[in-house]
Write a protein that holds these residues in place. Structure first.
Motif, PDB file in Angstrom:
ATOM      1  N   LEU A 130       0.668  -1.033  -0.224  1.00  0.00           N
ATOM      2  CA  LEU A 130      -0.320   0.070   0.039  1.00  0.00           C
ATOM      3  C   LEU A 130       0.778   1.261   0.146  1.00  0.00           C
ATOM      4  N   ILE A 131       0.416   1.998  -1.176  1.00  0.00           N
ATOM      5  CA  ILE A 131       1.307   3.287  -0.596  1.00  0.00           C
ATOM      6  C   ILE A 131      -0.340   4.309  -0.008  1.00  0.00           C
ATOM      7  N   TRP A 132       0.269   5.371   0.561  1.00  0.00           N
ATOM      8  CA  TRP A 132      -0.901   6.184   1.937  1.00  0.00           C
ATOM      9  C   TRP A 132      -0.391   7.416   0.882  1.00  0.00           C
ATOM     10  N   THR A 133      -1.264   8.407   0.470  1.00  0.00           N
ATOM     11  CA  THR A 133      -0.625   9.774   0.729  1.00  0.00           C
ATOM     12  C   THR A 133      -1.570  10.659   0.994  1.00  0.00           C
ATOM     13  N   GLU A 134      -1.724  12.141   0.808  1.00  0.00           N
ATOM     14  CA  GLU A 134      -2.428  12.851   1.726  1.00  0.00           C
ATOM     15  C   GLU A 134      -1.713  14.255   0.590  1.00  0.00           C
ATOM     16  N   THR A 135      -2.882  15.147   0.241  1.00  0.00           N
ATOM     17  CA  THR A 135      -2.495  16.113  -1.124  1.00  0.00           C
ATOM     18  C   THR A 135      -3.980  17.111  -1.453  1.00  0.00           C
ATOM     19  N   PRO A 136      -3.339  18.079  -0.624  1.00  0.00           N
ATOM     20  CA  PRO A 136      -2.423  19.263   0.084  1.00  0.00           C
ATOM     21  C   PRO A 136      -2.211  18.410   1.025  1.00  0.00           C
ATOM     22  N   THR A 137      -1.018  18.275   1.866  1.00  0.00           N
ATOM     23  CA  THR A 137      -0.721  18.043   3.102  1.00  0.00           C
ATOM     24  C   THR A 137      -1.237  18.680   4.630  1.00  0.00           C
ATOM     25  N   ASN A 138      -1.002  18.555   5.112  1.00  0.00           N
ATOM     26  CA  ASN A 138      -1.786  19.022   6.781  1.00  0.00           C
ATOM     27  C   ASN A 138      -0.613  18.882   7.601  1.00  0.00           C
ATOM     28  N   PRO A 139       0.114  19.989   8.297  1.00  0.00           N
ATOM     29  CA  PRO A 139      -0.131  21.362   7.405  1.00  0.00           C
ATOM     30  C   PRO A 139       0.265  22.513   6.853  1.00  0.00           C
ATOM     31  N   MET A 140       1.537  22.079   6.158  1.00  0.00           N
ATOM     32  CA  MET A 140       3.237  22.244   5.833  1.00  0.00           C
ATOM     33  C   MET A 140       2.616  22.527   4.287  1.00  0.00           C
ATOM     34  N   MET A 141       0.964  21.881   3.923  1.00  0.00           N
ATOM     35  CA  MET A 141       0.632  22.599   2.487  1.00  0.00           C
ATOM     36  C   MET A 141       1.496  21.647   1.127  1.00  0.00           C
ATOM     37  N   ASN A 142       1.621  20.525   1.334  1.00  0.00           N
ATOM     38  CA  ASN A 142       2.687  20.511   0.134  1.00  0.00           C
ATOM     39  C   ASN A 142       2.051  19.552  -1.014  1.00  0.00           C
ATOM     40  N   ILE A 143       2.678  19.318  -1.834  1.00  0.00           N
ATOM     41  CA  ILE A 143       1.655  18.568  -2.867  1.00  0.00           C
ATOM     42  C   ILE A 143       2.279  16.998  -3.616  1.00  0.00           C
ATOM     43  N   THR A 144       1.396  16.210  -3.407  1.00  0.00           N
ATOM     44  CA  THR A 144       1.719  14.911  -4.321  1.00  0.00           C
ATOM     45  C   THR A 144       1.225  14.991  -5.821  1.00  0.00           C
ATOM     46  N   ASP A 145       2.088  14.707  -6.479  1.00  0.00           N
ATOM     47  CA  ASP A 145       1.784  14.332  -6.847  1.00  0.00           C
ATOM     48  C   ASP A 145       1.343  12.850  -7.876  1.00  0.00           C
ATOM     49  N   ILE A 146      -0.671  13.008  -8.063  1.00  0.00           N
ATOM     50  CA  ILE A 146      -1.091  12.156  -7.626  1.00  0.00           C
ATOM     51  C   ILE A 146      -1.285  11.005  -8.964  1.00  0.00           C
ATOM     52  N   ALA A 147      -1.083  11.311 -10.290  1.00  0.00           N
ATOM     53  CA  ALA A 147      -0.640  10.997 -11.034  1.00  0.00           C
ATOM     54  C   ALA A 147       0.593   9.993 -11.309  1.00  0.00           C
TER      55      ALA A 147
END
Ligand code: PLP
Length: 397
Positions: free
Chosen positions: A137-154
């Protein structure tokens, strides 16, 4: 169908027995059978409830998924996903994410023989260094809490697909109005519906949305076996919240942008973390995968002391000092001592979550009033700084 229409019409239809336009709250634990096994599709309310069903169908539709599953909280939804795994399995998770998720993974699930790797998901290629045959499993959150970083979902999803690893995206911060991870290849989308979906700070609720029928069956089995299901009243409240999600999100975005810009210009403010700034490190990715940048942001003060942050946190009048986010009313919070207190300080600092960081959930009030409130709270520091300075200067006669 477009999302605004889906939010209002999906999953719901007038009650066949009365014509009630709003889905009734089916406050019942069981359903009468005419003879053993002869029922109307409902046997026991942990397994099935018509109010919950309506909500599950609506939730699936707004994330462009086939299936929706409701839980008693966002954490219960997360718990259900992790229960798909077996001892020895490994998870690659974002290092900068909701504190409660980190706590559930490390304090509850590690002891059942699961291994979690926490990595910076801003660089999807990082993931490859942690993949082995046990990675499930890969688990991500975007934008992140609380630093507002972005993961490229695609990008993450293509790595996950290549290695046949499941991808779950916590979409709580963006909401389905701004971002739809299933469309970008995620297998499961998770929401704490306590936040934007409910939208009125009056319910705790979680949900999963997905497309795969086999996976849905497994998760449904966990939902029913473990029993972390929401009551019908809570489902009703989320269903009602959904109907205005698009209107609220539009205003959250407008107010968020104005406040982020204002903070940035304020000499008392040092850093503003908001993914709508063109010079945000992942702005291009945010622009590609989101339809707006939302009302969540964090900032630090030029006076980087805990004391200065505390003063702001206790001086706002419209922004209430509280945990949570995504409601119509604006909230201010201190991640280090509130939402993210369960993450060890050394881990927090690594992601930039310093003790003086202040987080805002910008609501849908009049933005001028919100700015005035922040101005008096942040400005207070300036006046005390100025008055201290004056006191120190020798009196001129
Ligand atoms: C609040 C939150 C959760 C947990 O949801 P609950 O409904 O509080 O259990 C998970 N992820 C994110 C991003 C959250 O903000």
């Amino acid at each position: 169908m477009k999302i605004a229409t889906k939010l209002i019409h999906s999953g719901v239809e007038p009650d066949p027995s009365t014509g009630a336009i709003m889905t009734p709250i089916f406050q019942t634990s069981t359903y009468v059978q005419s003879s053993p096994g002869d029922h109307k599709g409902y046997e026991y309310a942990r397994t099935q409830n018509p109010t919950r069903n309506a909500l599950q169908n609506a939730l699936a539709a707004i994330e462009n998924g086939k299936f929706g599953l409701c839980f008693s909280s966002g954490m219960a939804a997360t718990d259900a996903v992790i229960k798909l795994l077996n001892p020895g399995d490994e998870v690659i998770a974002a290092s900068d994410m909701y504190g409660g998720t980190y706590r559930l993974f490390t304090k509850i699930f590690e002891k059942y023989g699961l291994k979690f790797h926490f990595i910076d998901m801003q660089y999807p290629n990082n993931i490859k260094n942690y993949i082995n045959l046990n990675t499930k499993l890969i688990w991500t959150e975007t934008p992140t809490n609380p630093m507002m970083n972005i993961t490229d979902i695609a990008a993450v999803s293509s790595i996950a697909k290549e290695h046949k690893i499941m991808l779950c995206v916590d979409n709580t911060f963006a909401s389905p109005y701004l971002q739809n991870p299933l469309d970008m290849g995620a297998d499961i989308v998770l929401h704490s519906a306590t936040k934007y979906l409910g939208g009125h700070s009056d319910v705790v609720h979680g949900c999963l949305m997905l497309n795969d029928a086999g996976l849905n069956e497994k998760l449904q089995f966990i939902q029913n076996s473990c029993g972390a299901v929401p009551g019908p009243q809570d489902c009703f409240l989320v269903l009602r919240g959904l109907k205005t999600l698009h209107l609220r999100m539009q205003r959250h975005c407008e107010n968020g942008e104005k406040i982020a810009q204002w903070l940035r210009k304020n000499p008392m403010v040092e850093n503003v973390y908001w993914c709508g700034f063109p010079d945000h490190p992942n702005h291009a990715v945010a622009k590609k995968q989101m339809r707006g940048f939302g009302g969540m942001m964090s900032f630090t003060l030029t006076d980087n002391s805990m004391e200065a942050a505390m003063k702001v946190l206790s001086s706002t009048k419209l922004f209430s000092l509280a945990e949570s986010l995504g409601g119509v009313e604006s909230l201010i919070g201190h991640p280090a001592s509130m939402t993210h207190a369960s993450i060890p300080k050394e881990e927090r600092i690594k992601t930039g979550l310093v003790d003086s960081l202040i987080r805002l959930s910008v609501g849908v009030e009049d933005v001028d009033d919100l700015i005035e409130d922040l101005d008096q709270a942040i400005g207070k520091n300036e006046s005390t700084a100025v008055s201290k300075k004056i006191q120190r200067e020798p009196a001129t006669v």
